[in-house]
Scaffold this active site. Structure first.
Site, mmCIF file in Angstrom:
data_model
loop_
_atom_site.group_PDB
_atom_site.id
_atom_site.type_symbol
_atom_site.label_atom_id
_atom_site.label_comp_id
_atom_site.label_asym_id
_atom_site.label_seq_id
_atom_site.Cartn_x
_atom_site.Cartn_y
_atom_site.Cartn_z
ATOM 1 N N HIS A 110 -38.316 -6.604 -11.169
ATOM 2 C CA HIS A 110 -38.689 -7.144 -9.862
ATOM 3 C C HIS A 110 -39.508 -8.405 -10.133
ATOM 4 O O HIS A 110 -40.206 -8.481 -11.153
ATOM 5 C CB HIS A 110 -39.613 -6.211 -9.082
ATOM 6 C CG HIS A 110 -39.065 -4.849 -8.784
ATOM 7 N ND1 HIS A 110 -39.132 -3.812 -9.664
ATOM 8 C CD2 HIS A 110 -38.488 -4.357 -7.659
ATOM 9 C CE1 HIS A 110 -38.591 -2.725 -9.102
ATOM 10 N NE2 HIS A 110 -38.192 -3.029 -7.891
ATOM 11 N N ASP A 113 -42.980 -7.607 -11.154
ATOM 12 C CA ASP A 113 -43.202 -6.966 -12.465
ATOM 13 C C ASP A 113 -43.428 -8.046 -13.513
ATOM 14 O O ASP A 113 -44.212 -7.887 -14.434
ATOM 15 C CB ASP A 113 -41.966 -6.195 -12.969
ATOM 16 C CG ASP A 113 -41.445 -5.188 -11.993
ATOM 17 O OD1 ASP A 113 -42.227 -4.714 -11.152
ATOM 18 O OD2 ASP A 113 -40.235 -4.868 -12.076
#
Ligand code: XUL
Ligand code: CO
Length: 446
Positions: A110, A113
């Site tokens: 993501h 992240d």
């Protein structure tokens, strides 16, 4: 074994662990593959080509084991930089060290992240661009590629009422900032797919929700994202990841069948496929193989999030897949599909909260990779050597008759179909032979 927090600030994070070798099923070395032999050919492709393993950045390098009852237990050294950006850089180092040692060809992330959100939208975009530059260099150096990117439009409190389905237009606009940036990042890193998991695209309470309006907004938003992505040069598949609930009470991307209907209704079926997650299938009351089959028979099996739930509770426990039976069933569908194409098997799974040794993350992935490699061998043998495919084909042989072909090609009307019954008025009773299939299946689990 050392706890994972002993190597802060060192270049190597997973000290004491080297490249994971293949040793075969007789090996008693825990940090070795027993089944996954990446170069082994199975029916014309290597295991590496069949399985296309990916590591999930969020669970493996961001998750610390926190749950609703307590804080994290896994003190990850790379998260202890002096600034969020320093931590993000260490995390990238740790991720590529781990993936190289494990020998996986892909990873997934993501936006949040990979890089810190920052205090403003501008800072968010800048951070992501910085981290994408660094990730690109790491990919080049290691040969590890991006299977898919995605935007996390569900964790930040602003998304508590949804992202594309939020009742407030401005929140949907904030989601557009992230989706645009995450698509750009995916394009820049050569990602094969771009995923949408509708974390909070659904409702908590039906009577404060205009479901029709929210679904139309979701369809519109996805068309906007698709159009932007194509303009930005993204050539891969957009993927929707079905899930019936959690965190929302009801999620709009409930299961494969629901999502496929939605994609067709909103003019998205040509550009979108599905990313099927095992634990989401079971939450929806389906088996993993059922969800894969529905996607595959519609030509929409895009990729897989490999994990498992717990059969005694109804949560998304995201455990590493170790159940050979389920995995073999999944591989039967994948092989029947002609493979995963540009998709892969992403371990959207986390080690348990009380798994705190440095080696545990390796052991978890080795277990998952070995289980799917073994499932591949079982499924391949079942298709090549067992009576199963022939038995299933033979079950439908009446449809291969002249009359059957006329029915299937639309050349028979209801009266002609009725006529068939009148001519053969004693129907046959043919056993479904479920137990025979089940015994055969077990015989090939080896
Ligand atoms: C959540 C889940 C996500 C998606 C990506 O259940 O599976 O991690 O895979 O957003
Ligand atoms: Co997932």
């Amino acid at each position: 074994m050392n706890p994972i927090n002993v190597t802060v600030g060192k270049k190597e994070f997973f000290t004491g662990i080297g490249k994971i070798p293949y040793e075969g099923r007789e090996s008693d070395q825990p940090l070795a593959f027993k089944y996954y032999d990446e170069g082994r050919r199975v029916g014309g492709k290597t295991m590496k080509e069949h399985l296309r393993y990916a590591v999930a950045y969020w669970h493996s390098f961001c998750g610390t084991g926190s749950d609703p009852f307590g804080p994290g237990t896994q003190a990850l050294p790379w998260l202890r930089g002096k600034t969020p950006l320093e931590s993000a850089k260490w995390k990238l180092d740790a991720a590529f060290e781990f993936m190289s040692k494990l020998g996986v060809p892909f990873y997934c992330f993501h936006d949040t992240d990979l890089s810190p959100e920052g205090a403003t939208l501008g800072e968010y975009e800048k951070n992501l661009q910085t981290m994408v530059r660094l990730a690109k260099a790491k990919q080049k150096e290691s040969g590890i590629q991006l299977l898919w990117g995605t935007a996390n439009c569900f964790s930040n409190p602003k998304y508590m009422n949804g992202a594309a389905t939020n009742p407030d237009l401005l929140i949907t606009a904030h989601a557009a900032v992230q989706v645009k940036a995450a698509i750009d990042a995916t394009v820049e890193l050569g990602g094969a797919n771009y995923v949408f998991w509708g974390g909070r695209e659904g409702y908590q309470y039906l009577w404060n929700t205009n479901m029709k309006r929210e679904l139309d907004h979701l369809g519109r938003f996805l068309r906007m994202a698709r159009d932007y992505g194509r303009r930005a040069g993204f050539k891969g598949s957009f993927l929707i990841e079905p899930k019936p609930c959690e965190p929302s009470k009801h999620q709009y991307d409930f299961d494969s069948a629901t999502v496929i209907g939605f994609l067709k209704e909103h003019g998205l079926a040509r550009d979108f496929k599905l990313n099927i997650e095992a634990n989401h299938a079971t939450l929806a009351g389906h088996s993993f193989a059922h969800e894969l089959t529905v996607a595959s028979m519609n030509g929409m099996l895009g990729s897989i999030d490999a994990n498992r739930g717990d059969e005694f509770n109804g949560w998304d426990t995201d455990q590493f897949p170790t159940n050979l039976y389920d995995v073999t069933e999944a591989m039967l569908v994948v092989l029947g599909n002609g493979g995963l194409g540009a998709g892969g098997l992403n371990f959207d799974a986390k080690v348990r909260r009380n798994s705190t040794d440095v080696e545990d993350l390796f052991l978890a992935h080795i277990g998952g990779m070995d289980t799917f490699a073994r499932g591949l061998l079982c499924a391949h043998a079942m298709l090549e050597e067992s009576a199963l495919p022939g038995m299933r084909r033979a079950r439908y042989q009446s449809w291969d008759s002249e009359a059957g072909r006329r029915f299937e090609s639309g050349k028979m009307d209801l009266l002609a179909l009725r006529g068939l019954a009148l001519k053969n008025h004693v129907p046959s009773r043919t056993s479904g032979k479920q137990e025979k299939y089940e015994n055969l299946f077990n015989q090939f689990l080896r």
